[in-house]
Structure formats: C-alpha cells, structure tokens
Design a protein around this motif. Sequence first.
Motif, PDB file in Angstrom:
ATOM      1  N   LEU A  76      67.757  86.349  42.859  1.00  0.00           N
ATOM      2  CA  LEU A  76      66.962  85.249  43.392  1.00  0.00           C
ATOM      3  C   LEU A  76      66.013  85.764  44.461  1.00  0.00           C
ATOM      4  O   LEU A  76      66.423  86.478  45.378  1.00  0.00           O
ATOM      5  CB  LEU A  76      67.874  84.166  43.972  1.00  0.00           C
ATOM      6  N   ASP A  77      64.749  85.406  44.318  1.00  0.00           N
ATOM      7  CA  ASP A  77      63.696  85.787  45.259  1.00  0.00           C
ATOM      8  C   ASP A  77      63.163  84.512  45.898  1.00  0.00           C
ATOM      9  O   ASP A  77      62.462  83.728  45.258  1.00  0.00           O
ATOM     10  CB  ASP A  77      62.586  86.540  44.513  1.00  0.00           C
ATOM     11  N   LEU A  78      63.503  84.303  47.167  1.00  0.00           N
ATOM     12  CA  LEU A  78      63.023  83.134  47.904  1.00  0.00           C
ATOM     13  C   LEU A  78      61.863  83.576  48.788  1.00  0.00           C
ATOM     14  O   LEU A  78      62.058  84.201  49.830  1.00  0.00           O
ATOM     15  CB  LEU A  78      64.147  82.531  48.747  1.00  0.00           C
ATOM     16  N   GLY A  79      60.657  83.261  48.351  1.00  0.00           N
ATOM     17  CA  GLY A  79      59.475  83.676  49.077  1.00  0.00           C
ATOM     18  C   GLY A  79      58.909  82.576  49.951  1.00  0.00           C
ATOM     19  O   GLY A  79      59.485  81.495  50.087  1.00  0.00           O
ATOM     20  N   THR A  80      57.763  82.842  50.524  1.00  0.00           N
ATOM     21  CA  THR A  80      57.085  81.868  51.368  1.00  0.00           C
ATOM     22  C   THR A  80      56.641  80.659  50.567  1.00  0.00           C
ATOM     23  O   THR A  80      56.641  79.533  51.066  1.00  0.00           O
ATOM     24  CB  THR A  80      55.866  82.528  52.039  1.00  0.00           C
ATOM     25  N   ASN A  81      56.305  80.892  49.295  1.00  0.00           N
ATOM     26  CA  ASN A  81      55.745  79.831  48.461  1.00  0.00           C
ATOM     27  C   ASN A  81      56.639  79.437  47.294  1.00  0.00           C
ATOM     28  O   ASN A  81      56.648  78.282  46.893  1.00  0.00           O
ATOM     29  CB  ASN A  81      54.380  80.282  47.921  1.00  0.00           C
ATOM     30  N   ARG A 106      57.118  76.083  48.959  1.00  0.00           N
ATOM     31  CA  ARG A 106      56.334  76.205  50.196  1.00  0.00           C
ATOM     32  C   ARG A 106      57.226  76.200  51.435  1.00  0.00           C
ATOM     33  O   ARG A 106      56.989  75.460  52.389  1.00  0.00           O
ATOM     34  CB  ARG A 106      55.278  75.102  50.271  1.00  0.00           C
ATOM     35  N   LEU A 107      58.216  77.056  51.411  1.00  0.00           N
ATOM     36  CA  LEU A 107      59.122  77.176  52.549  1.00  0.00           C
ATOM     37  C   LEU A 107      58.370  77.549  53.821  1.00  0.00           C
ATOM     38  O   LEU A 107      58.694  77.071  54.911  1.00  0.00           O
ATOM     39  CB  LEU A 107      60.194  78.229  52.244  1.00  0.00           C
ATOM     40  N   GLY A 108      57.355  78.409  53.697  1.00  0.00           N
ATOM     41  CA  GLY A 108      56.631  78.889  54.866  1.00  0.00           C
ATOM     42  C   GLY A 108      55.450  78.033  55.273  1.00  0.00           C
ATOM     43  O   GLY A 108      54.619  78.471  56.082  1.00  0.00           O
ATOM     44  N   GLU A 109      55.378  76.822  54.759  1.00  0.00           N
ATOM     45  CA  GLU A 109      54.254  75.942  55.075  1.00  0.00           C
ATOM     46  C   GLU A 109      54.181  75.692  56.584  1.00  0.00           C
ATOM     47  O   GLU A 109      55.109  75.170  57.192  1.00  0.00           O
ATOM     48  CB  GLU A 109      54.435  74.617  54.333  1.00  0.00           C
ATOM     49  N   GLY A 110      53.066  76.092  57.199  1.00  0.00           N
ATOM     50  CA  GLY A 110      52.844  75.861  58.619  1.00  0.00           C
ATOM     51  C   GLY A 110      53.523  76.833  59.557  1.00  0.00           C
ATOM     52  O   GLY A 110      53.303  76.783  60.772  1.00  0.00           O
ATOM     53  N   VAL A 111      54.332  77.763  59.032  1.00  0.00           N
ATOM     54  CA  VAL A 111      55.091  78.646  59.919  1.00  0.00           C
ATOM     55  C   VAL A 111      54.185  79.616  60.672  1.00  0.00           C
ATOM     56  O   VAL A 111      54.511  80.050  61.783  1.00  0.00           O
ATOM     57  CB  VAL A 111      56.173  79.414  59.120  1.00  0.00           C
ATOM     58  N   PHE A 203      50.335  96.417  44.001  1.00  0.00           N
ATOM     59  CA  PHE A 203      50.206  95.421  45.060  1.00  0.00           C
ATOM     60  C   PHE A 203      50.908  94.141  44.647  1.00  0.00           C
ATOM     61  O   PHE A 203      50.939  93.770  43.478  1.00  0.00           O
ATOM     62  CB  PHE A 203      48.732  95.144  45.393  1.00  0.00           C
ATOM     63  N   ASP A 204      51.496  93.494  45.636  1.00  0.00           N
ATOM     64  CA  ASP A 204      52.215  92.238  45.434  1.00  0.00           C
ATOM     65  C   ASP A 204      51.668  91.233  46.439  1.00  0.00           C
ATOM     66  O   ASP A 204      51.975  91.304  47.632  1.00  0.00           O
ATOM     67  CB  ASP A 204      53.716  92.450  45.631  1.00  0.00           C
ATOM     68  N   ILE A 205      50.825  90.323  45.969  1.00  0.00           N
ATOM     69  CA  ILE A 205      50.227  89.308  46.837  1.00  0.00           C
ATOM     70  C   ILE A 205      51.185  88.135  46.913  1.00  0.00           C
ATOM     71  O   ILE A 205      51.357  87.387  45.950  1.00  0.00           O
ATOM     72  CB  ILE A 205      48.857  88.853  46.297  1.00  0.00           C
ATOM     73  N   GLY A 206      51.832  87.979  48.053  1.00  0.00           N
ATOM     74  CA  GLY A 206      52.809  86.916  48.216  1.00  0.00           C
ATOM     75  C   GLY A 206      52.245  85.718  48.944  1.00  0.00           C
ATOM     76  O   GLY A 206      51.033  85.578  49.124  1.00  0.00           O
ATOM     77  N   GLY A 207      53.146  84.845  49.381  1.00  0.00           N
ATOM     78  CA  GLY A 207      52.716  83.665  50.110  1.00  0.00           C
ATOM     79  C   GLY A 207      52.453  83.946  51.575  1.00  0.00           C
ATOM     80  O   GLY A 207      51.491  83.445  52.159  1.00  0.00           O
ATOM     81  N   GLY A 208      53.318  84.787  52.192  1.00  0.00           N
ATOM     82  CA  GLY A 208      53.171  85.075  53.608  1.00  0.00           C
ATOM     83  C   GLY A 208      52.845  86.511  53.921  1.00  0.00           C
ATOM     84  O   GLY A 208      52.478  86.843  55.052  1.00  0.00           O
ATOM     85  N   SER A 209      52.986  87.404  52.954  1.00  0.00           N
ATOM     86  CA  SER A 209      52.665  88.815  53.163  1.00  0.00           C
ATOM     87  C   SER A 209      52.198  89.415  51.847  1.00  0.00           C
ATOM     88  O   SER A 209      52.395  88.838  50.775  1.00  0.00           O
ATOM     89  CB  SER A 209      53.889  89.589  53.683  1.00  0.00           C
ATOM     90  N   VAL A 246      49.614  88.871  55.627  1.00  0.00           N
ATOM     91  CA  VAL A 246      48.681  87.904  55.056  1.00  0.00           C
ATOM     92  C   VAL A 246      49.043  87.677  53.596  1.00  0.00           C
ATOM     93  O   VAL A 246      49.306  88.618  52.848  1.00  0.00           O
ATOM     94  CB  VAL A 246      47.215  88.383  55.181  1.00  0.00           C
ATOM     95  N   GLY A 247      49.103  86.418  53.213  1.00  0.00           N
ATOM     96  CA  GLY A 247      49.376  86.039  51.835  1.00  0.00           C
ATOM     97  C   GLY A 247      48.551  84.810  51.500  1.00  0.00           C
ATOM     98  O   GLY A 247      47.728  84.350  52.301  1.00  0.00           O
ATOM     99  N   VAL A 248      48.781  84.247  50.331  1.00  0.00           N
ATOM    100  CA  VAL A 248      47.944  83.127  49.901  1.00  0.00           C
ATOM    101  C   VAL A 248      48.142  81.895  50.778  1.00  0.00           C
ATOM    102  O   VAL A 248      47.193  81.139  51.035  1.00  0.00           O
ATOM    103  CB  VAL A 248      48.206  82.779  48.420  1.00  0.00           C
ATOM    104  N   VAL A 249      49.363  81.681  51.266  1.00  0.00           N
ATOM    105  CA  VAL A 249      49.615  80.509  52.108  1.00  0.00           C
ATOM    106  C   VAL A 249      48.973  80.687  53.479  1.00  0.00           C
ATOM    107  O   VAL A 249      48.253  79.804  53.971  1.00  0.00           O
ATOM    108  CB  VAL A 249      51.125  80.243  52.245  1.00  0.00           C
ATOM    109  N   THR A 250      49.218  81.834  54.115  1.00  0.00           N
ATOM    110  CA  THR A 250      48.680  82.053  55.459  1.00  0.00           C
ATOM    111  C   THR A 250      47.156  82.104  55.458  1.00  0.00           C
ATOM    112  O   THR A 250      46.509  81.581  56.373  1.00  0.00           O
ATOM    113  CB  THR A 250      49.241  83.357  56.052  1.00  0.00           C
ATOM    114  N   LEU A 251      46.557  82.721  54.424  1.00  0.00           N
ATOM    115  CA  LEU A 251      45.095  82.810  54.372  1.00  0.00           C
ATOM    116  C   LEU A 251      44.479  81.439  54.101  1.00  0.00           C
ATOM    117  O   LEU A 251      43.447  81.085  54.696  1.00  0.00           O
ATOM    118  CB  LEU A 251      44.672  83.809  53.291  1.00  0.00           C
TER     119      LEU A 251
END
Length: 421
Positions: A76-81, A106-111, A203-209, A246-251
């Motif tokens: 299980l991979d629990l990411g930012t998004n 979207r666990l990292g929403e607003g973090v 490269f691995d473009i994540g939600g937060g990194s 930096v990831g898709v959510v943070t950007l």
Amino acid sequence: MTGPSDEPRAAAREPCGPEGLRDGAEDRDKSGDRPKAVSSGPAHGAPGGRGKAAEGGSNAAARRRRQGKHPAYGALDLGTNNCRLLVARPSRRGFVVIDAFSRIIRLGEGVSHSGRLSDVAMDRTIRALMVCRDKMQRRGVERSRLISTEACRIAENSDEFIARVHDYTGLELEIVSQETEARLAVSGCASLLDPACDGALIFDIGGGSSELIWLDLSERSHNWRASVYDRLEAQNCISAWTSLPVGVVTLAEKFGGCHVTPDIYEAMVADVSRQLETFEKANGLREKVANGNSHLLGTSGTVTTIAGIKLDLPAYDRKRVDGCWLKSGEVREVSKLLVGMTFEQRVAQPCVGADRADLVLAGCAILEAIMRLWPCERLRVADRGLREGMLATMMAEDGFRDTRRRRKRRRASSNPSHSPD
C-alpha cells in the motif's frame, strides 16, 4: 493478468485516471460521516505493517498453503494525493496481481500552507484505508508493507494521523524516507529500462514531492529479466538521486490549478526549474544525457495521463499505456493541448476527469522543467512504481526466485558447455 505487475482486467474499464480498479460503493460515498473506530485492537485481524502476517483471512491462507499455492502479499502506497493498493502472489515471471485499489484522497490538501493534515482529509483517507484492509483480508494476505510518503513526512500531526489509522482500521502505516521512496520507485519500474541504454533518468512526480534518480546502467552485472531479484539489483545502479519538495498538489496550491493561463504555466515551469538546478550542478547530468545513450522513465499519473491522451483512448487502458514510448515532441504537444483547454474541457477529457483536472497542468509543468534541463528524445511511461517495488522486496526477502532462471542454472550445472547469462 499476464505480466508481472498487471492490474486486474476490470482496470481497463475505468473511465479516467491511471489507476483503474476502484470499489464502486465506497467511491460513491460523499457523506461527511466520520469513520467509526474499531472497539479494540486491530480491526478484524487486519494486515499490519511491514512484515506482519494478516490474522484475518488466516483460514484461507492456511488452505492455500495446504494446496501448495504461493502466499498473497499486500503493498500500500499512501501518498499526498492517492491511496493505492496491490495484492499479488509470486509467479514464474516475478508476481501476478490478484487485486488492486486506487482512490484520490488528497491527504496532503493544504498541508503546505498549514503544516497540518486536516480532519476532513484524514477521515477521507481512513475510509479508503478501510477498503484496502477489507481487500487484504478477503485475499488472505500473509505479509504486507503499508507506507506513507511526503504528506506524512512534513505534517506536524502525522503521529496523530498514524495512531488514528491504527485505531480505526488496525493498519500500521510506516512513514518512509525520501531515499527509500526513490529506491522503491527504481525497483518498481526496473523491468521497463531499455537494456540497450547506458543510462536512464527515472522520475516520480507525486502529490507533495518529486523524486529523480539517475541510473548508470553500465553497473549491471548481467542482462535483467523480470525477476524480483533483478528489480532489487537495479538499485545498485543508482548514481545520484534527489527529492524535490514539489508535487502536483503543492504546485497547484501555489499557482492555482483550475484556471491556468500560458503565463501561469510558464511561471510553474520556471519555479520547478530553479529547484532542479542544484541537482544538476552537483551531478552534471545534462552532459551525460546529451552525450550518452540514455532515456527518461516516468512513473506518475502525469505521464500516464499524457500517454492516454496521446493514444486518444476513449477510456484509460493500462495495458496500452504501461511501457509505451513517447517522443519529447509528443509530450509537449499534449501539454500544449491541455494548457489551451478550459477547466471544464479538462474535466471532460476521459484520461483526466474531475479528480485530476486541477492538478494535471502542475504535473505537465514539472515534466516540462525536467525535459528542458535534461533534453532527451525518448520517454518510457510506467504505470507502476512504489507498490511493485515493495512487492519485489518482500518476495525476494522471503526467497522467491524466478523459476525460469533456476531451471536455466540447473541445466547449466548439468551441461558445462552451457553458460547462463
């Protein structure tokens, strides 16, 4: 299910997004109800953390052992998004996926602004984790590894979240380091590396990194196949790596993701490019990419979405996307198309959809920054990553080998004139 990491066939029918298999009833749950905690201890003997056996489903596991079947593993991979799960068994070609799950949580929403995981995001995530727990129980998972990444690494209340997950689901999450995340990404997509190349930039473009790893493929000891041991050996070729915050959510939170003009898009690219410069100055990869025989390998929702659009798929089809090759001009063609769309038009795109319409351009901007700094004509698309890396690691630790290679070595030992590769 023919390949070493193929998702179940149901994934091909998913209307949008690179991770297909979903639990329909759970995905339709739009209520704001808080998930209910289990009364005490692990929920129904749910699979726990790294290396733990599942108590739930133990009867099914015992029955499979009596029948001589390989055990089931969970990753299980629990990411930012996203929250993603794979359940698999060892096979002749590495492993075969028997169940899967993916949901945008979207666990990292607003973090990035607050420094904390919100109650709403945590509740949303726990509901998804309950589905994962139930799937692992039904499949009789005997060993699992459950990791969380950037959102939990940076949130000041991540310990509270980890404890809440255990109370509500019985699952034990492990917050992994950036280096571990990079290494798992390499093992997860190693079978897609071009054996004729001298180097590759993964490269691995994540939600937060976003992780970047340069592989010196001249360090290979032999020609790789699809075995779990070859996937792990790929880590020995890591020459340099970095993790950008930096990831898709943070950007998207920084620049906006719904209404992105060409100027805003270029500002995104410039912002990421500045963050990449330190890695380039330390390792001189631009010259290696320009002078060597190398390629890019992307493992993220961004590249799979771009591939799906380029292939003009009416619905996302993992079998057509995973492992396909794109030229740099084709990538930019799709990115330009998306920049020219309105938010509503991106929502209507079958390989984007409502869940990703506000994030896809941030991912395109990160990818564009990578391609500008390290110009490379070929990009291979991977709809695989951390989960496959975890599965390979656990199976290798438990001694599962590629049966084809074992037979080849046995033939070689009985026939001195035969030399295995």
